[in-house]
Scaffold this motif. Structure first.
Motif, short mmCIF file in Angstrom:
data_model
loop_
_atom_site.label_atom_id
_atom_site.label_comp_id
_atom_site.label_asym_id
_atom_site.label_seq_id
_atom_site.Cartn_x
_atom_site.Cartn_y
_atom_site.Cartn_z
N GLU A 34 0.83 -1.21 0.00
CA GLU A 34 0.00 0.00 0.00
C GLU A 34 0.87 1.26 0.00
OE1 GLU A 34 -3.60 2.08 2.60
OE2 GLU A 34 -2.95 0.03 3.05
N ILE A 35 1.95 1.25 0.78
CA ILE A 35 2.88 2.38 0.77
C ILE A 35 3.44 2.58 -0.63
CG2 ILE A 35 5.11 3.22 1.62
CD1 ILE A 35 4.58 1.69 4.20
N GLN A 36 3.82 1.49 -1.27
CA GLN A 36 4.36 1.56 -2.63
C GLN A 36 3.37 2.22 -3.58
OE1 GLN A 36 7.59 -0.45 -4.06
NE2 GLN A 36 7.19 1.51 -5.00
N ARG A 37 2.11 1.82 -3.50
CA ARG A 37 1.09 2.39 -4.38
C ARG A 37 0.86 3.87 -4.11
NH1 ARG A 37 -1.61 -2.54 -3.17
NH2 ARG A 37 -2.92 -1.44 -1.66
N VAL A 38 0.83 4.24 -2.84
CA VAL A 38 0.62 5.64 -2.45
C VAL A 38 1.75 6.52 -3.01
CG1 VAL A 38 0.63 7.25 -0.52
CG2 VAL A 38 -0.79 5.19 -0.42
N LEU A 39 2.99 6.05 -2.87
CA LEU A 39 4.12 6.86 -3.32
C LEU A 39 4.22 6.92 -4.83
CD1 LEU A 39 6.84 5.89 -0.68
CD2 LEU A 39 5.24 7.79 -0.65
N LYS A 40 3.59 6.01 -5.51
CA LYS A 40 3.55 6.06 -6.98
C LYS A 40 2.35 6.84 -7.49
CE LYS A 40 6.15 1.84 -8.06
NZ LYS A 40 6.11 0.50 -8.72
#
Length: 221
Positions: free
Chosen positions: A211-217
């Protein structure tokens, strides 16, 4: 802080020297007499004993330690030391060295380990961190299986450029703890703007890393 290091090989001595330099009280326990060289770290207390023997640890007054570091080159020894430190002496913090990555699954709180440090994993993470931009890299596991220290470097085309930290919809189980920017260490505040190239470090549960990865992308959560 009083710290006991089990294992006075190259790793144990290096750890002890660093802790002494930081003004901690350090005791080194080593069963191999050939490795007992007080002149190597003269400020530390040296004990020639087997750290896997309960009587030896009692004599060394392990119950008076704040931290125990199991730093031998034998994973079996490190697990036994960790278990004794936690269950018999109620040591508050136990850190264990993992020599063989195949044994990493054993280094949990079931064996008294609070923090497992796998040198092969850390080296791999450092290499990955050095070449990865925009991808999440796990640097360290904190309290095995509970939380990880992870890092993401924002790419040049990041959709977060100019946004304030408070505008980034991170999951509740993740905390942004530091931003590295051009040699500066920034403790993030809510109104701090993000910039391309920022190295962002989080403490987060494994289940929210994607989820962090998606948010930062800039992708929908």
């Amino acid at each position: 802080m009083r710290v006991t290091v089990a294992g006075a090989g190259a790793v144990g001595r290096s750890i002890a020297a660093e802790l002494v330099e930081a003004d901690h009280e350090v005791m080194l326990i080593e069963r191999d007499l050939a490795q007992v060289e007080p002149e190597a770290v003269p400020q530390a207390e040296w004990v020639h004993a087997d750290a896997c023997e309960l009587a030896s640890l009692e004599e060394a007054r392990l119950q008076g330690c704040d931290v125990v570091i199991a730093a031998t080159g034998d994973d079996k020894v490190n697990l036994v030391v960790s278990l004794l430190a936690k269950t018999e002496f109620a040591v508050r913090r136990v850190v264990a060295r993992v020599n063989d990555p195949r044994n990493e699954w054993l280094f949990t709180d079931a064996w008294g380990v609070d923090v497992a440090v796998s040198t092969p994993r850390m080296l791999a993470a450092m290499v990955e961190e050095a070449v990865s931009v925009g991808d999440l890299v796990r640097l360290l596991t904190l309290r095995q299986g509970t939380a990880n220290l992870v890092e993401v470097t924002l790419p040049a085309n990041t959709p977060l450029a100019g946004k304030a930290v408070r505008e980034v919809p991170l999951p509740r189980e993740a905390a942004l703890v530091v931003i590295l920017r051009g040699g500066r260490v920034i403790v993030p505040q809510a109104d701090d703007p993000l910039e391309p190239g920022d190295e962002m470090m989080f403490v987060a549960g494994e289940d929210v890393e994607e989820e962090i990865q998606r948010v930062l992308k800039g992708e929908p959560a």
